[in-house]
Design a protein around this motif. Sequence first.
Motif, PDB file in Angstrom:
ATOM      1  N   MET A 124       0.498  -1.175  -0.131  1.00 26.25           N
ATOM      2  CA  MET A 124      -0.110   0.015  -0.039  1.00 26.25           C
ATOM      3  C   MET A 124       0.544   1.482   0.033  1.00 26.25           C
ATOM      4  O   MET A 124       2.091   1.607   1.394  1.00 26.25           O
ATOM      5  CB  MET A 124      -0.847  -0.368   1.302  1.00 26.25           C
ATOM      6  CG  MET A 124      -1.773  -1.206   1.447  1.00 26.25           C
ATOM      7  SD  MET A 124      -2.440  -1.380  -0.367  1.00 26.25           S
ATOM      8  CE  MET A 124      -3.993   0.290  -0.335  1.00 26.25           C
ATOM      9  N   LEU A 125       0.772   1.993  -1.039  1.00 23.40           N
ATOM     10  CA  LEU A 125       1.246   3.668  -1.261  1.00 23.40           C
ATOM     11  C   LEU A 125       0.504   4.883  -0.184  1.00 23.40           C
ATOM     12  O   LEU A 125       1.486   5.285   0.364  1.00 23.40           O
ATOM     13  CB  LEU A 125       1.253   3.864  -2.651  1.00 23.40           C
ATOM     14  CG  LEU A 125       2.422   2.979  -2.960  1.00 23.40           C
ATOM     15  CD1 LEU A 125       2.435   3.597  -4.789  1.00 23.40           C
ATOM     16  CD2 LEU A 125       3.824   2.708  -3.159  1.00 23.40           C
ATOM     17  N   ALA A 126      -1.066   4.592  -0.343  1.00 22.50           N
ATOM     18  CA  ALA A 126      -1.683   5.227   0.169  1.00 22.50           C
ATOM     19  C   ALA A 126      -3.167   4.627   0.790  1.00 22.50           C
ATOM     20  O   ALA A 126      -3.343   3.335   0.087  1.00 22.50           O
ATOM     21  CB  ALA A 126      -1.731   6.912  -0.441  1.00 22.50           C
ATOM     22  N   GLY A 127      -3.509   4.847   1.928  1.00 23.40           N
ATOM     23  CA  GLY A 127      -4.461   4.452   2.162  1.00 23.40           C
ATOM     24  C   GLY A 127      -5.150   2.480   2.436  1.00 23.40           C
ATOM     25  O   GLY A 127      -3.956   1.831   3.184  1.00 23.40           O
ATOM     26  N   ARG A 128      -5.730   2.165   2.035  1.00 27.10           N
ATOM     27  CA  ARG A 128      -6.429   0.469   2.565  1.00 27.10           C
ATOM     28  C   ARG A 128      -6.671  -0.565   1.489  1.00 27.10           C
ATOM     29  O   ARG A 128      -7.206   0.668   0.297  1.00 27.10           O
ATOM     30  CB  ARG A 128      -6.715   0.461   3.817  1.00 27.10           C
ATOM     31  CG  ARG A 128      -8.022   1.423   3.634  1.00 27.10           C
ATOM     32  CD  ARG A 128      -9.240   1.108   5.117  1.00 27.10           C
ATOM     33  NE  ARG A 128      -9.918   2.253   5.240  1.00 27.10           N
ATOM     34  CZ  ARG A 128     -11.517   1.890   4.284  1.00 27.10           C
ATOM     35  NH1 ARG A 128     -11.884   0.704   3.172  1.00 27.10           N
ATOM     36  NH2 ARG A 128     -12.045   2.437   4.170  1.00 27.10           N
ATOM     37  N   LEU A 129      -7.156  -1.077   1.675  1.00 29.55           N
ATOM     38  CA  LEU A 129      -8.113  -2.262   0.380  1.00 29.55           C
ATOM     39  C   LEU A 129      -9.093  -1.709   1.030  1.00 29.55           C
ATOM     40  O   LEU A 129      -9.346  -1.509   2.399  1.00 29.55           O
ATOM     41  CB  LEU A 129      -7.565  -3.684   1.083  1.00 29.55           C
ATOM     42  CG  LEU A 129      -6.128  -4.504   0.395  1.00 29.55           C
ATOM     43  CD1 LEU A 129      -5.799  -5.581   0.924  1.00 29.55           C
ATOM     44  CD2 LEU A 129      -5.655  -3.719  -1.247  1.00 29.55           C
TER      45      LEU A 129
END
Length: 358
Positions: A124-129
């Motif tokens: 993850m580069l940013a945030g979430r799944l």
Amino acid sequence: MFAVAVLVAHKLRAGWRGWTGLALIIALAGGAVLTAAAGASRTNSAYPRFLSQSPASDVLVSPTNSGDLSYDDAVGTLAGVAASAPVAGINVIPVNAKGVPVNGAIMFVPPDGRYARTMDVPRMLAGRLPSQDAPQEIAVDQIAAQRLRLHVGSVLRMAALNSSNHVRPLTEHVVGVLVTRGSVVPVTYIDQVPQIMGSLALFRELGPAYVGFDGVYVKLKPGASVAAFTAAAQQLAQRYPATGKQVFVADEATQAATIERAIRPQAVALALFALALALTALLIIGQAAARTLLTATQDNGTLAALGMTRRQLFTASMTETAAATVAGALGAVVIAIAVSPLTPIGPARLAEPDPGIS
């Protein structure tokens, strides 16, 4: 030894500028060498470590025709299979405010929630799944984020097309930007296309009528043969007419090897730079140390006349040099650790599973 200790302490105090300068040179030069050498190692190992932590699948099995997904579940029961994770591609594309497609993209969903959570877990580069129970949440790979100008918090309008050519508008919210094993260095056409990951809830909401393709990622047991597994998967397809009785089996070791070869030149370049820098640093540090030692030994004749032996004078000189060297070496380690977030370089930076201080 007491006389040597007193002499060393006196000389370090008297010539602290010279010894401090030598320590700084060692720290800066050594820090640069350590950074380049460690960066080369980190760059070379980033992708294998990414695959190891995923954990990455060994093969991808994809039926010729999109079936009812029961074949994908059955593949997981074959001999030699340690774990499996089905995936389904759904006919959903991004559109603009007028409903016109804005860019080619592939949208996939985990039919049972295992893919991207238990196998081939992306970075993850940013945030979430996307949450399993949130049909309005999506995650996009870095290629989609760049081409579609998306980020965490973006709203993406999409259109879903079923087998009856019925178009259903969707409004999806981007909750994550990720890197998949294939998007680190896109080596196939599919890897080059923007990829969007939907949720299990979206798959259940749309249903099989919107499935465009399906497959299953498989992790083989140690020692299991890809060739034997391929034969078993082909034989199993005969029992599932919806597959077209033919399946495509991709050995993902080939893709991994291609990506590693693409990353390796940057690691080699860093290693060669570290070697050249080390040789240059040795010359500079050697000259600086020789000048500092020469200055520090100017009064050795007087000390010898006062009774100090040649061995004591030599020991004192080496102790002074060792003190500066140790201080410089510690400084080099601190510098290398401080600037380690600058590595790895190139595509390996996307794959690095533990970015930051190392």
